[in-house]
Design a protein around this motif. Structure first.
Motif, short mmCIF file in Angstrom:
data_model
loop_
_atom_site.label_atom_id
_atom_site.label_comp_id
_atom_site.label_asym_id
_atom_site.label_seq_id
_atom_site.Cartn_x
_atom_site.Cartn_y
_atom_site.Cartn_z
N SER A 152 -1.74 -1.94 -9.62
CA SER A 152 -2.32 -2.62 -10.60
C SER A 152 -1.42 -3.52 -11.58
N ALA A 153 -0.10 -3.26 -11.46
CA ALA A 153 0.92 -4.02 -12.33
C ALA A 153 0.71 -5.42 -12.14
N LEU A 154 0.21 -5.74 -10.70
CA LEU A 154 0.24 -7.22 -10.16
C LEU A 154 -1.11 -7.82 -10.63
N LEU A 155 -2.08 -7.10 -11.28
CA LEU A 155 -3.56 -7.79 -11.28
C LEU A 155 -3.40 -8.90 -12.30
N GLU A 156 -2.92 -8.56 -13.41
CA GLU A 156 -2.69 -9.84 -14.72
C GLU A 156 -2.02 -10.78 -14.08
N ALA A 157 -0.94 -10.54 -13.39
CA ALA A 157 -0.06 -11.90 -13.01
C ALA A 157 -0.96 -12.72 -11.92
N MET A 158 -1.43 -11.65 -10.95
CA MET A 158 -2.35 -12.64 -9.95
C MET A 158 -3.76 -13.55 -10.48
N GLN A 159 -4.38 -12.81 -11.56
CA GLN A 159 -5.33 -13.47 -12.17
C GLN A 159 -5.14 -14.46 -13.15
N GLU A 160 -4.31 -14.08 -14.10
CA GLU A 160 -4.03 -14.64 -15.27
C GLU A 160 -2.89 -15.58 -15.50
N GLY A 161 -1.80 -15.17 -14.24
CA GLY A 161 -0.54 -15.86 -14.27
C GLY A 161 0.29 -15.71 -15.69
N THR A 162 -0.15 -14.33 -16.00
CA THR A 162 0.76 -13.87 -17.34
C THR A 162 0.99 -12.57 -17.35
N VAL A 163 2.01 -12.00 -17.88
CA VAL A 163 2.34 -10.48 -17.90
C VAL A 163 2.56 -10.02 -19.24
N THR A 164 1.82 -8.91 -19.60
CA THR A 164 1.86 -8.50 -20.95
C THR A 164 2.74 -7.14 -20.85
N ALA A 165 3.69 -7.31 -21.90
CA ALA A 165 4.52 -5.77 -21.98
C ALA A 165 5.02 -5.73 -23.34
N GLY A 166 5.08 -4.78 -23.83
CA GLY A 166 5.24 -4.29 -25.34
C GLY A 166 4.61 -5.04 -26.57
N GLY A 167 3.37 -5.18 -26.04
CA GLY A 167 2.39 -6.19 -27.04
C GLY A 167 2.75 -7.89 -26.93
N GLU A 168 3.58 -8.18 -26.09
CA GLU A 168 3.85 -9.51 -25.98
C GLU A 168 3.36 -10.00 -24.59
N ASN B 202 0.93 -1.09 -0.24
CA ASN B 202 0.11 -0.09 -0.10
C ASN B 202 0.77 1.22 -0.15
N ARG B 203 2.06 1.13 -0.17
CA ARG B 203 3.14 2.51 -0.27
C ARG B 203 3.20 2.68 -1.66
N ALA B 204 2.47 2.24 -2.66
CA ALA B 204 3.03 2.45 -4.17
C ALA B 204 1.71 2.67 -4.53
N THR B 205 1.68 3.67 -5.48
CA THR B 205 0.65 4.28 -6.37
C THR B 205 -0.29 2.89 -6.93
N PRO B 206 -1.78 3.23 -7.02
CA PRO B 206 -2.55 2.53 -7.54
C PRO B 206 -2.04 2.00 -9.07
N LYS B 207 -1.53 3.02 -9.87
CA LYS B 207 -0.84 2.59 -11.09
C LYS B 207 0.14 1.31 -10.83
N THR B 208 0.91 1.51 -10.00
CA THR B 208 1.78 0.46 -9.75
C THR B 208 1.14 -0.78 -9.10
#
Length: 329
Positions: free
Chosen positions: A127-143, A119-125
């Motif tokens: 949210s970087a965990l959401l896809e990893a936690m829900q889908e088990g994937t990371v999307t970056a640069g269109g990949e 909770n010390r990071a901004t909501p934008k940061t």
């Protein structure tokens, strides 16, 4: 696949051995350790809440050591960026000056990821965990990149400090299977902590389970049976968190603004199955659901301002619902 009672008992014994190895390093906190293992064996993520210095980071690192998982730690700060978590594309230049891009994996690419003081990071940061936690994937640069399994996010937060923090939104809180409260140690536990940490010999845990074995136990947990009666009770318990529900207790009607969603029922049943498996049983009982309810519902019930001003907690409402169900059985 569960083939015999002996297999159930052996699995329960392996889980007990795992707890024993963790206890070599972590003094006390039996409930915290038990609930954290429930979460891992159910394949979910956990949010640990407690003041600094209670051993939350040490607990997570010890679990990673005993289950032979790749440990990764992210220290959340206000200036942390999403790419600091997920990774970023780097430009590389060959001998002939040819340019190419290479994705540099971030710390999210681990098996057991500690999101320290999330909770010390901004909501934008955050949210970087959401896809990893829900889908088990990371999307970056269109990949899209798949994370290795098993994959867990164990986040910590300090409930006292509010200045300079960004409370997690309800949608992100719902992604955590459990919210685990870490309390002060007792007098005897505090004395033992001092003995262990100020002596020459430091206790060390050994590997008690591999990642593959952990995945196998996760599959076994899904095979634990739950009767229609127990499933009805799980659904009823979650529906009672809604203040507009007819079965809701007076405490819920007065002090709850919003109740838990469908993920709460899924979490409740998943944790109950793991608890049954840990006890060497093939069927979910009411005690399994009862024990799972507080950490499952703790972060999924939104209290009214009146309740917050009075210092009430969601655990109080959960206990009132459990009491009402037991009185009606």
């Amino acid at each position: 696949m569960i083939e015999s009672k002996e297999q159930l008992e052996e699995t329960a014994a392996r889980i007990t051995r795992l707890k024993g190895e963790i206890a070599k390093v972590i003094v006390g906190q039996e409930t915290v350790v038990e609930q954290l293992l429930w979460c891992l064996l159910a394949g979910g993520h956990a949010l640990l809440e407690g003041i600094p210095g209670l051993g939350k980071t040490m607990l997570v690192r010890t679990v990673a050591d005993t289950v032979a998982l790749q440990f990764s730690r992210i220290q959340f700060t206000p200036d942390l960026m999403p790419s600091d978590i997920t990774g970023t594309n780097l430009m590389e230049f060959g001998a002939q000056g040819a340019a190419s891009q290479r994705f540099q994996h971030g710390p999210i690419f681990g098996n057991l990821v500690l999101a320290d003081e999330i909770n010390r990071a901004t909501p934008k940061t955050q949210s970087a965990l959401l896809e990893a936690m829900q889908e088990g994937t990371v999307t970056a640069g269109g990949e899209t990149y798949a994370l290795s399994k098993p994959f867990f996010v164990l986040a910590t937060q300090n409930p006292i400090e509010q200045e300079g923090t960004y409370p997690l939104p309800e949608a992100q809180l719902d992604r955590f299977l459990l919210k685990i409260g870490v309390d002060y140690p007792t007098r005897e536990e505090l004395k033992e902590i001092v003995r262990r940490t100020t002596s020459v010999e430091q206790p060390r845990a050994v590997i008690a389970m591999t990642g593959e074995e952990l995945i196998g136990i996760q599959r076994m947990a899904k095979e634990i049976l739950i009767s229609d009666d127990m499933l009805d009770l799980a659904v009823k318990l979650v529906m009672m968190t809604h203040p507009g529900e007819g079965d809701a207790t007076e405490e819920v009607k007065r002090y709850a603004r919003f109740g838990a969603g469908p993920r709460a029922v899924q979490a409740l049943v998943s944790i109950a199955k793991v608890r049954a498996l840990s006890s060497g049983r093939l069927h979910v009982s009411w005690n399994d659901l009862r024990s799972a309810a507080p950490p499952v519902l703790r972060h999924r019930i939104v209290l009214t301002y009146e309740a917050q001003a009075m210092g009430l907690t969601t655990d109080t409402l959960t206990e009132s619902m459990i009491t009402a169900i037991e009185a009606s059985r």
